[in-house]
Motif scaffolding. Structure first.
Motif, PDB file in Angstrom:
ATOM      1  N   TYR A  72      46.424 -29.948-116.118  1.00 20.72           N
ATOM      2  CA  TYR A  72      46.514 -28.946-115.049  1.00 20.72           C
ATOM      3  C   TYR A  72      47.894 -28.306-114.943  1.00 20.72           C
ATOM      4  CZ  TYR A  72      41.917 -30.128-113.148  1.00 20.72           C
ATOM      5  OH  TYR A  72      40.558 -30.302-112.974  1.00 20.72           O
ATOM      6  N   VAL A  81      43.718 -27.846-122.832  1.00 22.10           N
ATOM      7  CA  VAL A  81      43.051 -26.814-122.060  1.00 22.10           C
ATOM      8  C   VAL A  81      43.638 -26.883-120.659  1.00 22.10           C
ATOM      9  CG1 VAL A  81      40.883 -26.104-121.018  1.00 22.10           C
ATOM     10  CG2 VAL A  81      40.945 -26.761-123.413  1.00 22.10           C
ATOM     11  N   ASN A  82      44.232 -25.776-120.246  1.00 21.38           N
ATOM     12  CA  ASN A  82      44.926 -25.731-118.964  1.00 21.38           C
ATOM     13  C   ASN A  82      44.147 -24.880-117.971  1.00 21.38           C
ATOM     14  OD1 ASN A  82      46.520 -25.073-116.791  1.00 21.38           O
ATOM     15  ND2 ASN A  82      48.413 -25.019-117.957  1.00 21.38           N
ATOM     16  N   PRO A  83      43.399 -25.538-117.073  1.00 26.30           N
ATOM     17  CA  PRO A  83      42.554 -24.802-116.132  1.00 26.30           C
ATOM     18  C   PRO A  83      43.330 -23.789-115.295  1.00 26.30           C
ATOM     19  CG  PRO A  83      42.087 -27.145-116.023  1.00 26.30           C
ATOM     20  CD  PRO A  83      43.323 -26.984-116.864  1.00 26.30           C
ATOM     21  N   THR A  84      44.557 -24.158-114.941  1.00 29.86           N
ATOM     22  CA  THR A  84      45.316 -23.305-114.026  1.00 29.86           C
ATOM     23  C   THR A  84      45.546 -21.912-114.608  1.00 29.86           C
ATOM     24  OG1 THR A  84      46.444 -25.334-113.385  1.00 29.86           O
ATOM     25  CG2 THR A  84      47.309 -23.276-112.500  1.00 29.86           C
ATOM     26  N   THR A  85      46.058 -21.866-115.832  1.00 26.50           N
ATOM     27  CA  THR A  85      46.362 -20.553-116.409  1.00 26.50           C
ATOM     28  C   THR A  85      45.085 -19.811-116.818  1.00 26.50           C
ATOM     29  OG1 THR A  85      46.810 -21.757-118.454  1.00 26.50           O
ATOM     30  CG2 THR A  85      48.704 -21.032-117.182  1.00 26.50           C
ATOM     31  N   ILE A  86      44.075 -20.581-117.241  1.00 28.19           N
ATOM     32  CA  ILE A  86      42.807 -19.927-117.593  1.00 28.19           C
ATOM     33  C   ILE A  86      42.210 -19.252-116.362  1.00 28.19           C
ATOM     34  CG2 ILE A  86      40.410 -20.320-118.307  1.00 28.19           C
ATOM     35  CD1 ILE A  86      41.457 -22.749-119.917  1.00 28.19           C
ATOM     36  N   LEU A  87      42.158 -20.006-115.250  1.00 27.65           N
ATOM     37  CA  LEU A  87      41.531 -19.477-114.037  1.00 27.65           C
ATOM     38  C   LEU A  87      42.367 -18.365-113.420  1.00 27.65           C
ATOM     39  CD1 LEU A  87      40.183 -22.768-112.512  1.00 27.65           C
ATOM     40  CD2 LEU A  87      38.923 -20.981-113.704  1.00 27.65           C
ATOM     41  N   ASP A  88      43.684 -18.495-113.544  1.00 32.40           N
ATOM     42  CA  ASP A  88      44.568 -17.438-113.066  1.00 32.40           C
ATOM     43  C   ASP A  88      44.105 -16.113-113.652  1.00 32.40           C
ATOM     44  OD1 ASP A  88      46.912 -15.573-113.731  1.00 32.40           O
ATOM     45  OD2 ASP A  88      47.832 -16.907-112.250  1.00 32.40           O
ATOM     46  N   GLN A  89      43.896 -16.113-114.953  1.00 32.68           N
ATOM     47  CA  GLN A  89      43.482 -14.892-115.649  1.00 32.68           C
ATOM     48  C   GLN A  89      42.074 -14.451-115.214  1.00 32.68           C
ATOM     49  OE1 GLN A  89      44.265 -15.440-119.749  1.00 32.68           O
ATOM     50  NE2 GLN A  89      44.556 -13.260-120.157  1.00 32.68           N
ATOM     51  N   MET A  90      41.163 -15.406-115.141  1.00 30.72           N
ATOM     52  CA  MET A  90      39.780 -15.061-114.767  1.00 30.72           C
ATOM     53  C   MET A  90      39.726 -14.468-113.359  1.00 30.72           C
ATOM     54  SD  MET A  90      38.178 -16.050-117.513  1.00 30.72           S
ATOM     55  CE  MET A  90      36.444 -16.057-117.081  1.00 30.72           C
ATOM     56  N   VAL A  91      40.475 -15.072-112.441  1.00 25.83           N
ATOM     57  CA  VAL A  91      40.464 -14.584-111.063  1.00 25.83           C
ATOM     58  C   VAL A  91      41.065 -13.192-111.000  1.00 25.83           C
ATOM     59  CG1 VAL A  91      41.427 -14.915-108.755  1.00 25.83           C
ATOM     60  CG2 VAL A  91      40.499 -16.864-110.001  1.00 25.83           C
ATOM     61  N   ARG A  92      42.153 -12.985-111.721  1.00 26.80           N
ATOM     62  CA  ARG A  92      42.792 -11.654-111.716  1.00 26.80           C
ATOM     63  C   ARG A  92      41.824 -10.605-112.233  1.00 26.80           C
ATOM     64  NH1 ARG A  92      48.983 -11.926-112.016  1.00 26.80           N
ATOM     65  NH2 ARG A  92      48.735  -9.765-112.631  1.00 26.80           N
ATOM     66  N   ALA A 146      38.534 -10.805-112.296  1.00 27.20           N
ATOM     67  CA  ALA A 146      37.419 -10.653-111.345  1.00 27.20           C
ATOM     68  C   ALA A 146      37.854  -9.832-110.129  1.00 27.20           C
ATOM     69  CB  ALA A 146      36.909 -12.014-110.909  1.00 27.20           C
ATOM     70  N   VAL A 188      31.100 -16.585-116.288  1.00 29.32           N
ATOM     71  CA  VAL A 188      31.340 -18.011-115.999  1.00 29.32           C
ATOM     72  C   VAL A 188      30.036 -18.745-115.738  1.00 29.32           C
ATOM     73  CG1 VAL A 188      33.562 -17.481-115.029  1.00 29.32           C
ATOM     74  CG2 VAL A 188      31.611 -17.713-113.508  1.00 29.32           C
TER      75      VAL A 188
END
Lengths: 147, 147
Positions: B100, B116-127, B129, B147
């Motif tokens: 993480y 696999v780093n959820p934080t940076t992956i999700l950062d990008q996905m949220v941005r 979205a 997703v």
């Protein structure tokens, strides 16, 4: 843009810091004041302490005038509730909720909520990192790199 | 392939179920027996109770003969330790750890661990979205869809 983020954990604080640094007007809501420690000293945005799914707290956080509302707290229900309050009561034009449960994610998706589902995203990333990597190579896979 | 997964939470159990259904030989390790409830009834793989970063537990789980070892427990240190034991002590050819903390993720990456780093992956996905969606549209964004 005016961005309100509910949930100042690792992800929420990272996004808040980035968006703040990019010149966006960022307000972060968290039920636990200690969570704001995740924010860097450079953070120039607003901090609001309270339950972000609460309409009154969203009012204080200025969701009425926000362009984007992000629900990144822990707890699918809280996030789902929060984005619906932001969208339908305060008229936030863009809302995104982090929903861990893939089944719920699909339902909320159908309700017109932008959902980011870590479980299915990571499922894919892990599979790619695990099965698309040469066993001989110690180099990070492109997926590993990408994160 | 022989896959050993440490951590039977939402992600670990989902991957275990999928890989099992696809015909892979899957063994799941979790320190908490109750975590195996995440596995569907259809799961035909092996369950091992214990700390997956422990070399002896990995021995029991057959990491020596595994093609892939996935560390998906909670706790970056446990996952990082587990993949290093799997890789350097038991010779697992492919290892992936969920980490993480973005800073640690980078370090482990440099140690040749697929991270696999959820934080940076999700950062990008949220941005994506949040900012790539038409405000007028209620339709799920392509990211949300993805997703």
């Amino acid at each position: 843009m005016r961005v309100v983020i509910m949930g100042c954990g690792r992800l929420g604080s990272m996004l808040a810091g980035e968006l703040d640094a990019e010149g966006h007007h960022v307000t972060v809501i968290d039920i636990d004041q200690a969570a704001f420690n995740w924010l860097g000293d450079g953070f120039s945005g607003t901090r609001v302490v309270g339950p972000g799914e609460d309409s009154a707290i969203q009012e204080v956080a200025g969701v009425k005038h926000a362009d984007v509302f992000l629900a990144l707290a822990n707890g699918d229900n809280r996030n789902a509730m929060a984005v619906q309050v932001a969208k339908h009561i305060h008229g936030a034009p863009r809302v995104v909720a982090r929903i861990y449960d893939p089944d719920r994610a699909e339902v909320y998706q159908q309700l017109g909520i932008n959902v980011v589902n870590p479980t299915t995203i990571l499922d894919q990333m892990v599979r790619e990192a695990a099965f698309a990597t040469s066993p001989e190579s110690d180099a990070p896979s492109s997926d590993g790199d990408g994160v």
